[in-house]
Scaffold this active site. Structure first.
Site, mmCIF file in Angstrom:
data_model
loop_
_atom_site.group_PDB
_atom_site.id
_atom_site.type_symbol
_atom_site.label_atom_id
_atom_site.label_comp_id
_atom_site.label_asym_id
_atom_site.label_seq_id
_atom_site.Cartn_x
_atom_site.Cartn_y
_atom_site.Cartn_z
ATOM 1 N N CYS A 59 37.009 47.802 -11.436
ATOM 2 C CA CYS A 59 36.580 49.140 -11.021
ATOM 3 C C CYS A 59 36.680 50.111 -12.197
ATOM 4 O O CYS A 59 37.738 50.202 -12.832
ATOM 5 C CB CYS A 59 37.450 49.622 -9.870
ATOM 6 S SG CYS A 59 37.047 51.295 -9.302
ATOM 7 N N CYS A 74 44.193 51.335 -5.910
ATOM 8 C CA CYS A 74 44.556 50.024 -6.435
ATOM 9 C C CYS A 74 45.653 50.168 -7.483
ATOM 10 O O CYS A 74 45.558 51.007 -8.374
ATOM 11 C CB CYS A 74 43.347 49.334 -7.065
ATOM 12 S SG CYS A 74 42.138 48.739 -5.862
ATOM 13 N N CYS A 148 33.382 51.137 -3.931
ATOM 14 C CA CYS A 148 34.750 50.641 -4.120
ATOM 15 C C CYS A 148 34.680 49.114 -4.120
ATOM 16 O O CYS A 148 34.301 48.512 -3.110
ATOM 17 C CB CYS A 148 35.662 51.139 -3.006
ATOM 18 S SG CYS A 148 37.302 50.357 -3.000
ATOM 19 N N GLN A 230 43.820 43.852 11.424
ATOM 20 C CA GLN A 230 44.055 43.424 10.050
ATOM 21 C C GLN A 230 42.875 43.815 9.154
ATOM 22 O O GLN A 230 41.718 43.596 9.516
ATOM 23 C CB GLN A 230 44.294 41.913 9.990
ATOM 24 C CG GLN A 230 45.594 41.478 10.637
ATOM 25 C CD GLN A 230 46.824 42.012 9.915
ATOM 26 O OE1 GLN A 230 46.769 42.357 8.742
ATOM 27 N NE2 GLN A 230 47.939 42.066 10.627
ATOM 28 N N TYR A 259 55.738 45.687 19.237
ATOM 29 C CA TYR A 259 54.737 46.387 18.419
ATOM 30 C C TYR A 259 53.448 45.566 18.467
ATOM 31 O O TYR A 259 52.813 45.280 17.450
ATOM 32 C CB TYR A 259 55.201 46.564 16.981
ATOM 33 C CG TYR A 259 56.602 47.108 16.814
ATOM 34 C CD1 TYR A 259 56.853 48.477 16.837
ATOM 35 C CD2 TYR A 259 57.686 46.252 16.644
ATOM 36 C CE1 TYR A 259 58.145 48.979 16.681
ATOM 37 C CE2 TYR A 259 58.982 46.733 16.495
ATOM 38 C CZ TYR A 259 59.199 48.099 16.510
ATOM 39 O OH TYR A 259 60.473 48.580 16.353
ATOM 40 N N GLU A 283 54.003 48.096 23.276
ATOM 41 C CA GLU A 283 53.262 48.896 22.301
ATOM 42 C C GLU A 283 53.328 50.360 22.719
ATOM 43 O O GLU A 283 53.204 50.680 23.900
ATOM 44 C CB GLU A 283 51.800 48.415 22.239
ATOM 45 C CG GLU A 283 50.846 49.303 21.477
ATOM 46 C CD GLU A 283 51.237 49.490 20.021
ATOM 47 O OE1 GLU A 283 51.211 50.656 19.561
ATOM 48 O OE2 GLU A 283 51.565 48.484 19.354
ATOM 49 N N ASP A 327 56.134 42.898 14.907
ATOM 50 C CA ASP A 327 55.292 43.324 13.785
ATOM 51 C C ASP A 327 55.427 44.842 13.662
ATOM 52 O O ASP A 327 54.517 45.593 14.004
ATOM 53 C CB ASP A 327 53.840 42.920 14.057
ATOM 54 C CG ASP A 327 52.918 43.204 12.881
ATOM 55 O OD1 ASP A 327 53.418 43.645 11.823
ATOM 56 O OD2 ASP A 327 51.704 42.993 13.024
ATOM 57 N N CYS A 354 54.643 44.059 6.347
ATOM 58 C CA CYS A 354 53.780 44.382 5.213
ATOM 59 C C CYS A 354 54.549 45.073 4.093
ATOM 60 O O CYS A 354 53.952 45.471 3.093
ATOM 61 C CB CYS A 354 52.609 45.257 5.658
ATOM 62 S SG CYS A 354 53.104 46.844 6.369
#
Length: 401
Positions: A59, A74, A148, A230, A259, A283, A327, A354
């Protein structure tokens, strides 16, 4: 390399967190933030001696010649993809050792499709001239974009070619059917008076139906276009396969999906438990709850509950599970949720995360309560960034000794 996408250097006795460099390199670094104390932040603006893993960015907005005028999206456009995975593995292992007291060999696996054109959901800022872009790192300054390279092909064509409300944000989703959904979110000052002058927020659907159609684990899914799914198109199936293998709910067994979002993991847990089993999906997001109820209507063994995890699972009428899948958001589950799970004493806990620091803190909490880390699988679900997805299996040391 440190957690957060920067390298750790030292200069005149102070720590300097430097972006856009690599371990072992010599660079000219411009200090971008210094609040005193033991550290400051900087950005590499010239490479004096490059490391073997350095490559030309895909990029132009990540080119080191731009100085600090670079897109903040990024972290590692300048790093060879294989080296990116090595660095992510080292960060995950370091966080586990430092925060959880666990030594574990970490390998980060790629997902199919390569390091570019994987991002299916993106949120852009609008500058004062009405152009969309991404913010610079730790800044409100907008760097305009025409395209992008990590975003899916064609997703930004219409968005980047038109003018938007200055100061707004534009959410773009390209779903599994190829449809592109675009929503503009504006913030407008409220007139002074009884309202106190607080701003009002409004959303304007520009393109698409607002319902993203996805396919995973052999099922069709309807998800609000700005709801959680995702981001990498290969991630949902891959993560669900790993969760199913680690969870291994017995036929007729009980499981919690905490979650649970729109029900991806609950679907595979429900299939394992079968019609005589019981899966509780918890949730707190109202739209996700509605989507989960619709998506899992054919699985009566899955019950969807709206509410905060720590409140729902401690209700006296909720039966203890054999297996728990969680999660949590980026900040992790935390002690209250870990306590609630541990008191229920499932034989296995599958933790999807994550953020490696949050995962390590949670693993440390589970270890204090008699669980051990028996397996960890990590995935490069966010190439060109410092983010990594981990799925950990924790087992009750007493039951599995």
């Amino acid at each position: 390399m440190a957690h957060g996408g920067h390298c750790v250097a030292r200069y005149e006795g102070r720590v300097v967190f430097v972006r856009h460099t690599l371990p072992g390199e010599t660079v000219d670094a411009l200090v971008t933030e210094d609040r005193g104390g033991g550290f400051c932040r900087a950005d590499a603006v010239a490479v004096v001696e490059a490391a073997a893993g350095r490559v030309e960015p895909s990029c132009p907005l990540a080119d080191i010649a731009r100085g600090t005028d670079r897109c903040g999206g990024c972290d590692w456009q300048h790093v060879d993809p294989a080296v990116q995975r090595e660095l992510k593995a080292a960060v995950v292992a370091e966080q586990l050792t430092r925060l959880a007291g666990v030594e574990y060999p970490v390998e980060v696996s790629p997902l199919p499709g390569g390091p570019l054109r994987w991002r299916s959901r993106v949120r852009l800022a609008v500058d004062d001239d009405g152009a969309v872009g991404f913010r610079a790192h730790r800044s409100h300054r907008v760097i305009p974009v025409r395209d992008c390279p990590i975003t899916m092909e064609g997703a930004l064509d219409e968005v980047a070619s038109r003018s938007w409300t200055p100061g707004a944000e534009v959410a773009v989703t390209r779903d599994g059917s190829g449809e592109v959904h675009v929503t503009e979110h504006s913030v407008r000052p409220r007139r002074s008076g009884r309202g106190g002058g607080r701003p009002t927020r409004s959303a304007r659907k520009v393109r698409g139906t607002g319902i993203a159609h996805e396919t995973a684990v052999g099922r069709e899914w309807g998800v609000r276009s700005e709801g959680f799914w995702q981001v990498h198109p290969e991630a949902a199936d891959r993560f669900a396969e790993v969760v199913a293998r680690m969870a291994d709910v017995p036929s007729g067994g009980r499981a919690w999906d905490l979650y649970g979002g729109v029900g991806l993991f609950a679907a595979v847990l429900g299939q394992q438990a079968g019609p005589s089993g019981d899966v509780l999906l918890v949730e707190s997001g109202e739209s996700a709850v509605r989507d989960a109820e619709a998506n899992l209507a054919d699985l009566p063994q899955v019950r969807v509950r709206s509410g905060r995890v720590e409140r729902v699972v401690t209700e006296p009428t909720v039966p203890a599970p054999h297996v728990v899948v969680l999660d949590p958001p980026r900040k992790g589950a935390g002690s209250e949720v870990v306590d609630a799970i541990s008191r229920a004493r499932p034989s296995r806990v599958v933790h999807v995360a994550c953020d490696p620091a949050s995962l390590a803190r949670d693993i440390g909490l589970f270890r204090e309560r008699g669980y051990r880390l028996s397996r960890l699988e990590s995935f490069d679900a966010f190439p060109m960034t410092q983010h990594v997805e981990c799925i950990a299996l924790l087992e009750d040391t007493e039951r599995n000794s």
